[in-house]
Design a protein around this motif. Sequence first.
Motif, PDB file in Angstrom:
ATOM      1  N   ASP A 101       0.832  -1.211   0.000  1.00 48.75           N
ATOM      2  CA  ASP A 101       0.000   0.000   0.000  1.00 48.75           C
ATOM      3  C   ASP A 101       0.865   1.259   0.000  1.00 48.75           C
ATOM      4  OD1 ASP A 101      -2.371  -1.361  -0.030  1.00 48.75           O
ATOM      5  OD2 ASP A 101      -2.643  -1.334   2.135  1.00 48.75           O
ATOM      6  N   GLU A 147       3.883   1.495  -1.363  1.00 51.60           N
ATOM      7  CA  GLU A 147       4.523   1.645  -2.677  1.00 51.60           C
ATOM      8  C   GLU A 147       3.539   2.091  -3.754  1.00 51.60           C
ATOM      9  OE1 GLU A 147       6.164  -2.200  -3.279  1.00 51.60           O
ATOM     10  OE2 GLU A 147       7.982  -1.779  -2.120  1.00 51.60           O
ATOM     11  N   ASP A 148       2.311   1.555  -3.713  1.00 53.63           N
ATOM     12  CA  ASP A 148       1.387   1.861  -4.823  1.00 53.63           C
ATOM     13  C   ASP A 148       0.474   3.062  -4.542  1.00 53.63           C
ATOM     14  OD1 ASP A 148      -0.754   1.005  -3.252  1.00 53.63           O
ATOM     15  OD2 ASP A 148      -0.931  -0.935  -4.214  1.00 53.63           O
ATOM     16  N   GLY A 149       0.684   3.727  -3.416  1.00 53.94           N
ATOM     17  CA  GLY A 149      -0.069   4.950  -3.146  1.00 53.94           C
ATOM     18  C   GLY A 149      -1.389   4.734  -2.421  1.00 53.94           C
TER      19      GLY A 149
END
Lengths: 212, 221
Positions: free
Chosen positions: B74, B76-78
């Motif tokens: 979460d 890392e992917d925003g």
Amino acid sequence: MHGNTKLSKRLDDRVITHLSIRDTAIRRGGRLLFDGVCLELAAGEACALTGANGSGKTSLLRAVAGLVNLDGGEIGFGAVDPADARAEGLHLVGHADGLKSARTAREELAFWGQWCGGGAIAAAADALELTSLLDLEVRRLSAGQRRRLALARMLAAPRALWLLDEPLSPLDARWRTRLSELMQQHLDGGGMILAAVHDPLPVATRSLELST
Amino acid sequence: MSRLLALLQRETALAWGRGGGPLVAVGFYAGVATLLPLAIGPEPQRLAAIATGAAWVALALASLLSLDRLFERDFEDGALDLLTLSPVPLELTCFIKCLGQWLATGAPLAVAAPVAAIGLGASLDLAPLIFACALLGGLAFAFMGGIGAALSLGARRGGLLTAVIVLPLFVPPVIFGGGALDSFANGLPWRGGFALLAAYAAMAVALGPVAMAAACRNALS
């Protein structure tokens, strides 16, 4: 009746109609990104945030969203409490879109729509022509389709302030035009947009260039 | 409330697929339980003596498997950014994420724990207590593990760091749970150890999300 009036008043108080960035400074890793940045944005206005790579555009957007601490200055949302404004008054769409590859577009749109307090999933998908893609896993979508899905999330749960980080970059010419139309509709409805861009932003009513 | 239920549903589904999901955790658990007889010899008496303790330690190790991805993906992917832009306090979001982790991996491991212990030679009478201890212990492992996962956000080789942070926090539930099972197996009072395990799990559930939220905010900023 009196109770309903009070409720309406309370809800109105939470709608952002003004963004005020005053004399802000941000440092990252010991390096000063920018200092003394000011911006006043009222309902119906859009600002194009420009500057070289690494000038702090993304950091400023994240600071408005409360995700990055300021090293100077302050950010206000008019009469709305900053915590309320960030919880219920703004959308952030960045490079990292928060979408999970293994989930379907429908699952992601439904979840984020609900999480952001909205539910107009079908209308949002329709506005971005995603209806036929909803049952595909996110990993099957192209970069442009993923961006449209992230943008659909904003339409599913209307909020006044849109913080967009290079919103046009993965989109083709047709979708750049369509997104500009959607942004204009948002502004016409009293919304505000602060967008970090490298290309011209057609709906911008003002611009702010960041430089150290 | 609908937001929380939606998040729990999503987190459970994601945890089910994260790091191979419960099948990998249970497979790892079964692998450790199978390796033990190979390492210490197949004599039933020797195995029975360490069955509950071995099953319990293997449970703690299996709980570690998918912890490093609890917040990392979460982050890392925003998605962690977006989860904070909500009326739901980040502490409650962290609580739901750990609950999803427990439902997806802790509960299946709790089902596997009595099977592994009995397979190693533990008495059949122990099965209900092993299951109960594994459920409570799994709760403590998930919520204490979440602190390590949040603290290692953004670090290189975060998975290893998570294990180093988390293993000391796993010591009390391992001692309390193992002690309760050992006491029960030997006909001694076991409720004290079980109560301490329950208290530790309750503390982890109550305080863990506060620490996780602080660590997440620090990583995001």
